[in-house]
Design an enzyme around this catalytic site. Structure first.
Site, short mmCIF file in Angstrom:
data_model
loop_
_atom_site.label_atom_id
_atom_site.label_comp_id
_atom_site.label_asym_id
_atom_site.label_seq_id
_atom_site.Cartn_x
_atom_site.Cartn_y
_atom_site.Cartn_z
N LYS A 118 61.50 6.34 77.20
CA LYS A 118 60.85 7.65 77.08
C LYS A 118 59.56 7.56 76.29
O LYS A 118 58.65 8.35 76.51
CB LYS A 118 61.80 8.66 76.43
CG LYS A 118 62.89 9.12 77.38
CD LYS A 118 63.47 10.45 76.93
CE LYS A 118 64.54 10.91 77.89
NZ LYS A 118 65.26 12.08 77.38
N LYS A 200 67.79 3.97 90.29
CA LYS A 200 68.72 5.07 90.04
C LYS A 200 68.20 6.36 90.71
O LYS A 200 66.99 6.59 90.74
CB LYS A 200 68.80 5.28 88.53
CG LYS A 200 69.98 6.08 88.08
CD LYS A 200 70.01 6.19 86.57
CE LYS A 200 70.57 7.53 86.20
NZ LYS A 200 70.55 7.82 84.78
N LYS A 203 65.61 12.90 89.75
CA LYS A 203 64.93 14.09 90.25
C LYS A 203 63.42 14.00 90.06
O LYS A 203 62.68 14.82 90.58
CB LYS A 203 65.47 15.34 89.56
CG LYS A 203 65.14 15.39 88.09
CD LYS A 203 65.57 16.71 87.53
CE LYS A 203 65.54 16.76 86.03
NZ LYS A 203 64.61 15.96 85.29
#
Ligand code: TRP
Length: 334
Positions: A118, A200, A203
């Site tokens: 992140k 993976k 969205k």
């Protein structure tokens, strides 16, 4: 409370209000939550405090908290059985997170893969909250003496650090926290992209055909599965390097509760076309009642509000007791 209830193990889990949830979130975590309700004493939370570790637009965040809370009810969590609440409504989460951050080491936080990912993704906002995210997550879990934490495989490292923090604290002050175990179901734990099955399902994938949202229409779901990437073979069976087929088998197994061998037997002699259609249909039927219930709860926010308010009151009682105990042990004047 009956004796049997006293013996039930405690389960805690939470999900970030990050907008659309995917089939990956559903099979990897949410479906387990629903299945655990009868056997465990469960608390489920919308982790809005965690969400602000990346910048959020206020109106959107608010909407997403509603959406996520409605989705928790839509997937079949029962407010009569489980405590369903919004993390920020129970102030003990923030309070214990601060305390625990003083028992969490810089070095261990630096090793968190989610932090590394992140901070690369949001390089312009590598804030202290993003770094100490696991201390807050430890607080969530430890406040409720949770025995089991059902999560997707990507959260395992955060449960491990929670165990380390709890053990460290207990070693200094005695038995304050229960040491939790991660609960990760193998089947469905990692749903991959339908277009690039080595990645993976996410969205944030620009290719909308790569992921299925829990609230997608049946037509969209069918289209996405029909176009799913497979390989040049035509046998429906698990194999090394057959990422696309393996992923579809994983999804089908998780929904139909069949083993990979049973799935292979079912489709023996049939081609990928039939198989993809069957997977799509299974997903459509699994998600149909979820979408219908979601529509109901999101229309009537009053009922939704009543549910999460009662949830917070119940959660607070347990959380405040644990917080008080920890503070007393540390040496605060109570
Ligand atoms: N970090 C988790 C996720 O992104 C969400 C979460 C917050 C959580 N607090 C938790 C999960 C406590 C389990 C237990 O998926």
């Amino acid at each position: 409370m009956s004796e049997i209830e006293l013996e039930k193990k405690r389960v805690f889990s939470a999900i970030q209000p990050s907008g659309m949830l995917t089939l990956g979130n559903y099979l990897g975590a949410l479906k387990n939550w629903k299945d655990m309700q009868n056997d465990y004493d469960c608390l489920f939370s919308v982790a809005d405090l965690h969400a602000i570790t990346v910048r959020q637009e206020p109106a959107k965040l608010r909407q997403q908290v509603y959406t996520t809370a409605a989705l928790l009810l839509a997937i079949g969590l029962q407010p009569q059985e489980s405590i369903i609440f919004i993390q920020s409504h129970v102030s003990a989460h923030s309070q214990l997170a601060w305390l625990l951050s003083c028992y969490t080491q810089f070095g261990e936080l630096s090793r968190m893969t989610q932090f590394k990912d992140k901070s690369q993704k949001h390089a312009d906002n590598v804030n202290a909250g993003l770094f100490s995210y696991p201390s807050l997550m430890a607080a969530d879990i430890l406040l409720y003496h949770s025995d089991l934490v059902p999560v997707g495989a990507d959260q395992k490292q955060h449960i491990e650090i929670t165990r380390d923090i709890a053990t460290r604290f207990n070693n200094i002050y005695g038995d304050v926290f229960t040491i939790p175990e991660p609960y990760i179901r193998k089947i469905g734990a990692r749903v991959m992209s339908l277009q690039e099955p080595t990645k993976k399902m996410s969205k944030s994938d620009e290719n909308v055909n790569a992921w299925v949202a829990i609230l997608d229409s049946p037509e969209d779901i069918m289209r996405k599965f029909k176009r799913a990437m497979t390989d040049s073979d035509s046998n429906v069976c698990v194999g090394e390097g057959r990422d696309g087929v393996n992923n579809l088998i994983g999804i089908y197994s998780a929904i139909t509760h069949r083993t990979a061998d049973q799935v292979a037997a079912e489709f023996e002699g049939k081609g990928y076309g039939d198989f993809k259609k069957a997977v799509g249909e299974a997903v459509v039927e699994e998600l149909r009642p979820v979408r219908e219930k979601y529509e109901y709860y999101i229309k009537d926010k009053k009922e939704l509000e009543a549910i999460y308010k009662i949830g917070a009151e119940k959660a607070e009682k347990i959380a405040n007791r644990t917080l008080g105990k920890a503070m007393k042990k540390i040496g605060f004047v109570i």
